[in-house]
Design a protein around this motif. Sequence first.
Motif, mmCIF file in Angstrom:
data_model
loop_
_atom_site.group_PDB
_atom_site.id
_atom_site.type_symbol
_atom_site.label_atom_id
_atom_site.label_comp_id
_atom_site.label_asym_id
_atom_site.label_seq_id
_atom_site.Cartn_x
_atom_site.Cartn_y
_atom_site.Cartn_z
ATOM 1 N N GLN A 406 37.837 65.074 28.872
ATOM 2 C CA GLN A 406 37.392 64.169 27.813
ATOM 3 C C GLN A 406 37.855 62.731 28.040
ATOM 4 O OE1 GLN A 406 35.236 65.008 25.341
ATOM 5 N NE2 GLN A 406 35.123 66.942 26.457
ATOM 6 N N ARG A 407 38.900 62.531 28.845
ATOM 7 C CA ARG A 407 39.386 61.172 29.124
ATOM 8 C C ARG A 407 38.773 60.589 30.393
ATOM 9 N NH1 ARG A 407 44.783 63.244 27.521
ATOM 10 N NH2 ARG A 407 45.335 62.297 25.526
ATOM 11 N N GLY A 408 37.872 61.324 31.037
ATOM 12 C CA GLY A 408 37.326 60.863 32.308
ATOM 13 C C GLY A 408 38.279 61.222 33.429
ATOM 14 N N LEU A 409 38.869 60.213 34.041
ATOM 15 C CA LEU A 409 39.903 60.450 35.047
ATOM 16 C C LEU A 409 41.211 60.811 34.357
ATOM 17 C CD1 LEU A 409 39.221 57.447 37.458
ATOM 18 C CD2 LEU A 409 38.640 59.839 37.868
ATOM 19 N N GLY A 410 42.005 61.675 34.976
ATOM 20 C CA GLY A 410 43.301 62.045 34.415
ATOM 21 C C GLY A 410 44.240 60.854 34.356
ATOM 22 N N THR A 411 45.238 60.934 33.488
ATOM 23 C CA THR A 411 46.157 59.805 33.308
ATOM 24 C C THR A 411 46.938 59.502 34.582
ATOM 25 O OG1 THR A 411 47.775 61.364 32.388
ATOM 26 C CG2 THR A 411 46.397 60.160 30.836
ATOM 27 N N LYS A 412 47.403 60.544 35.274
ATOM 28 C CA LYS A 412 48.175 60.311 36.504
ATOM 29 C C LYS A 412 47.282 59.769 37.614
ATOM 30 C CE LYS A 412 50.302 64.404 36.598
ATOM 31 N NZ LYS A 412 51.237 65.479 36.979
ATOM 32 N N THR A 413 46.023 60.188 37.632
ATOM 33 C CA THR A 413 45.079 59.647 38.623
ATOM 34 C C THR A 413 44.880 58.160 38.417
ATOM 35 O OG1 THR A 413 43.924 61.770 38.724
ATOM 36 C CG2 THR A 413 42.742 59.842 39.556
ATOM 37 N N ARG A 414 44.704 57.754 37.165
ATOM 38 C CA ARG A 414 44.511 56.334 36.875
ATOM 39 C C ARG A 414 45.766 55.524 37.192
ATOM 40 N NH1 ARG A 414 42.703 55.991 30.952
ATOM 41 N NH2 ARG A 414 43.143 58.212 30.848
ATOM 42 N N MET A 415 46.921 56.098 36.904
ATOM 43 C CA MET A 415 48.168 55.406 37.245
ATOM 44 C C MET A 415 48.260 55.180 38.751
ATOM 45 S SD MET A 415 50.697 57.505 34.659
ATOM 46 C CE MET A 415 52.232 56.854 35.324
ATOM 47 N N GLY A 416 47.899 56.191 39.541
ATOM 48 C CA GLY A 416 47.941 56.070 40.996
ATOM 49 C C GLY A 416 46.954 55.039 41.516
ATOM 50 N N ILE A 417 45.733 55.011 40.950
ATOM 51 C CA ILE A 417 44.734 54.016 41.365
ATOM 52 C C ILE A 417 45.246 52.604 41.082
ATOM 53 C CG2 ILE A 417 42.426 53.108 40.864
ATOM 54 C CD1 ILE A 417 41.527 55.989 40.338
ATOM 55 N N GLY A 418 45.894 52.432 39.934
ATOM 56 C CA GLY A 418 46.451 51.123 39.603
ATOM 57 C C GLY A 418 47.507 50.671 40.594
ATOM 58 N N LEU A 419 48.350 51.608 41.053
ATOM 59 C CA LEU A 419 49.386 51.268 42.037
ATOM 60 C C LEU A 419 48.763 50.843 43.366
ATOM 61 C CD1 LEU A 419 52.037 54.073 41.383
ATOM 62 C CD2 LEU A 419 52.022 51.732 40.532
ATOM 63 N N VAL A 420 47.698 51.546 43.777
ATOM 64 C CA VAL A 420 47.008 51.182 45.025
ATOM 65 C C VAL A 420 46.382 49.792 44.900
ATOM 66 C CG1 VAL A 420 45.077 51.768 46.544
ATOM 67 C CG2 VAL A 420 46.582 53.579 45.705
ATOM 68 N N LEU A 421 45.736 49.529 43.764
ATOM 69 C CA LEU A 421 45.103 48.222 43.556
ATOM 70 C C LEU A 421 46.134 47.097 43.520
ATOM 71 C CD1 LEU A 421 42.418 49.155 40.852
ATOM 72 C CD2 LEU A 421 41.999 48.463 43.219
ATOM 73 N N SER A 422 47.323 47.363 42.980
ATOM 74 C CA SER A 422 48.364 46.319 42.956
ATOM 75 C C SER A 422 48.824 45.992 44.374
ATOM 76 C CB SER A 422 49.547 46.765 42.100
ATOM 77 O OG SER A 422 50.256 47.832 42.700
ATOM 78 N N ALA A 423 48.908 47.019 45.249
ATOM 79 C CA ALA A 423 49.274 46.773 46.646
ATOM 80 C C ALA A 423 48.199 45.933 47.339
ATOM 81 C CB ALA A 423 49.478 48.093 47.379
ATOM 82 N N LEU A 424 46.921 46.251 47.055
ATOM 83 C CA LEU A 424 45.818 45.465 47.628
ATOM 84 C C LEU A 424 45.842 44.027 47.116
ATOM 85 C CD1 LEU A 424 42.867 48.039 47.409
ATOM 86 C CD2 LEU A 424 44.092 47.302 49.465
ATOM 87 N N ALA A 425 46.167 43.851 45.835
ATOM 88 C CA ALA A 425 46.235 42.499 45.263
ATOM 89 C C ALA A 425 47.335 41.679 45.908
ATOM 90 C CB ALA A 425 46.460 42.593 43.748
ATOM 91 N N MET A 426 48.505 42.315 46.165
ATOM 92 C CA MET A 426 49.599 41.591 46.816
ATOM 93 C C MET A 426 49.237 41.235 48.253
ATOM 94 S SD MET A 426 51.901 40.935 44.614
ATOM 95 C CE MET A 426 52.491 39.861 45.885
ATOM 96 N N ALA A 427 48.549 42.152 48.956
ATOM 97 C CA ALA A 427 48.109 41.861 50.325
ATOM 98 C C ALA A 427 47.114 40.699 50.326
ATOM 99 C CB ALA A 427 47.478 43.103 50.948
ATOM 100 N N MET A 428 46.208 40.698 49.338
ATOM 101 C CA MET A 428 45.250 39.599 49.210
ATOM 102 C C MET A 428 45.984 38.285 48.941
ATOM 103 S SD MET A 428 42.038 38.572 49.015
ATOM 104 C CE MET A 428 41.032 40.024 48.721
ATOM 105 N N SER A 429 47.008 38.326 48.085
ATOM 106 C CA SER A 429 47.796 37.121 47.786
ATOM 107 C C SER A 429 48.468 36.578 49.044
ATOM 108 C CB SER A 429 48.858 37.445 46.731
ATOM 109 O OG SER A 429 48.276 37.955 45.559
ATOM 110 N N ALA A 430 49.009 37.479 49.871
ATOM 111 C CA ALA A 430 49.684 37.059 51.109
ATOM 112 C C ALA A 430 48.701 36.410 52.076
ATOM 113 C CB ALA A 430 50.360 38.267 51.753
#
Length: 596
Positions: A406-430
Amino acid sequence: MEQIVAEENMENPSNQMMTEQSSRPRKGGFRTMPFIIVNESFEKVASYGIMPNMIFYLMNVYHMETVNGTTILFMWSAISNALAIVGAFLSDSFLGRFWVITLGSFCSLLGMTLLWLTAMIPQLKPPPCAQFSSNCDSATPGQLFVLLSSFGLISIGAGCIRPCSIAFGADQLDKKNNPNNERLLESFFNWYYTSIGVATVLALTIIVYIQDHLGWKVGFAVPAILMVVSALMFLFGSSLYVKVKAEKSLFTGFIQVLVAALRKRRLPISAESVEYHYGKDSNFIVPTDKLRCLNRACIVRDPQKDLNPDGSAVNPWSLCTIDQVESLKALLRVIPMWSTGIMILISMNQHSFSTLQANMMDRHLNSKFQIPAGSFAVFTIVTLTIWVVIYDRAIVPLLVKYTGNQRGLGTKTRMGIGLVLSALAMAMSAIVENIRRKVAIDQGLVDKPRTVMDMSAMWLIPQYCLFGLAEAFNAIGQIEFYFSQFPRNMSSIAMALFTLGMAVANLVGTLLVRIVDKATKKGGKESWLSRNLNKGHLDYYYWLLTIMCVANFVYFLVCCWAYGPSEDIRAKMKDQRLGQKASKEDVSKTTRKTSA
């Protein structure tokens, strides 16, 4: 007509009570919402509006180095977030939400006024000098004391208002006998978060624009005026509010469980004839086997000595309920998962450096208008808002159809996707900072940090958008994870945990900045975090954060494995209550048949 009503009241006393209650002035309801929402929104506009450009105020007016200014801002944010825990505790246990919000409003007003005075009175700041000059006078201890006092008062205000405002608003609408109660609360939450989003956008655009074009005197006066309106609006509605009295805090209950378990540390917990202490409407039959050492806190050793005639504990510091024990267990179990969110908050809190980058680049949209350097964070807010709407309205229905969740993606799945995107954002910043620095060197601007280089600041937008997506996945998923794992009486702890994570992230960010600066300028070298970004190596610092983000993701996977399946504790409790109710009904039916 009056005679008929009187006769009905005489025949039915309940009608008379209802008539008397209806004649009393009612309190609460939607009419109180403008006062509460305006108070919170204006506080947000005022406090968020002074943050983006504050690094320039510290560097240009107080002549601080980049590292020192960034450290102060990190500490300021950390204290503001940490005091939210204190504000919640005060409101729940001692003063009540109304008086805590009132205290916070006046502290924020005093802090904003004091900050404005630092811009108005020359004696409260160092004498002006050329930027990047080595002969500038530093601020005196007295001047720093006034500045930091203003920051401290604003932090106290934020710590009192933010954790209590949404709960105080819910108090006005929470009528358990109203069949539309849940719908009213949902409507309030939607309006509340919408107002917060609008307030944040206004702070990052209009207030920052005023500071850039009209100076610090006007730029700090506007937030101070907004806080005057905020405090007065909240007080105007005082006679209309439902003011819930302070009760026992969950934090006190947690400490009681630890103390009771410690006192009974020699008590065996494997005995079969153990009697446990139940509270009213208990959600548990027996304590779970996880963290069994805490189960001692709810074991009744001697019912005659430990319990009062009404079933309550004689000494709550020696005997706790099963629900208290299980609530603390739920909190302790999520701590490792909570710690995985600290790194993403550290990476998102690098706005001071991003603002300095934007200030050195071409920010023009056309020949007449340029985006203020402190307003680029609005792209994070806009991205987050757009994605939440798309995810909730379009993606979730599709995922529900194919996955059944009912929530779509599971809560832990979304947390993990957010962590991956933050790493990509920092790489983009560098990568962007590496390109920016090379362009500045090629254009001969190494020793001219105030000169705007021929490179568009729009290169910074992708990293801000990635951070917005990362926050949408991780932050919202993290809060929903806490809500699903905690009993309903621990709902306030979910936001408290997230706020505490922000405080810890700011403290760790402060320590990281100091360590990197000290380590990289050894031997007379230029620091990576130099005041002059063209001479420093901010890109190396961003790569370091990227590596830390990747390592944090691996740590997150380990924590997910250790935590195991994350079933919804509230749904489980509901099923248990239904099962208990069904069993009671079966017993009563059997009793009636037997008696018949």
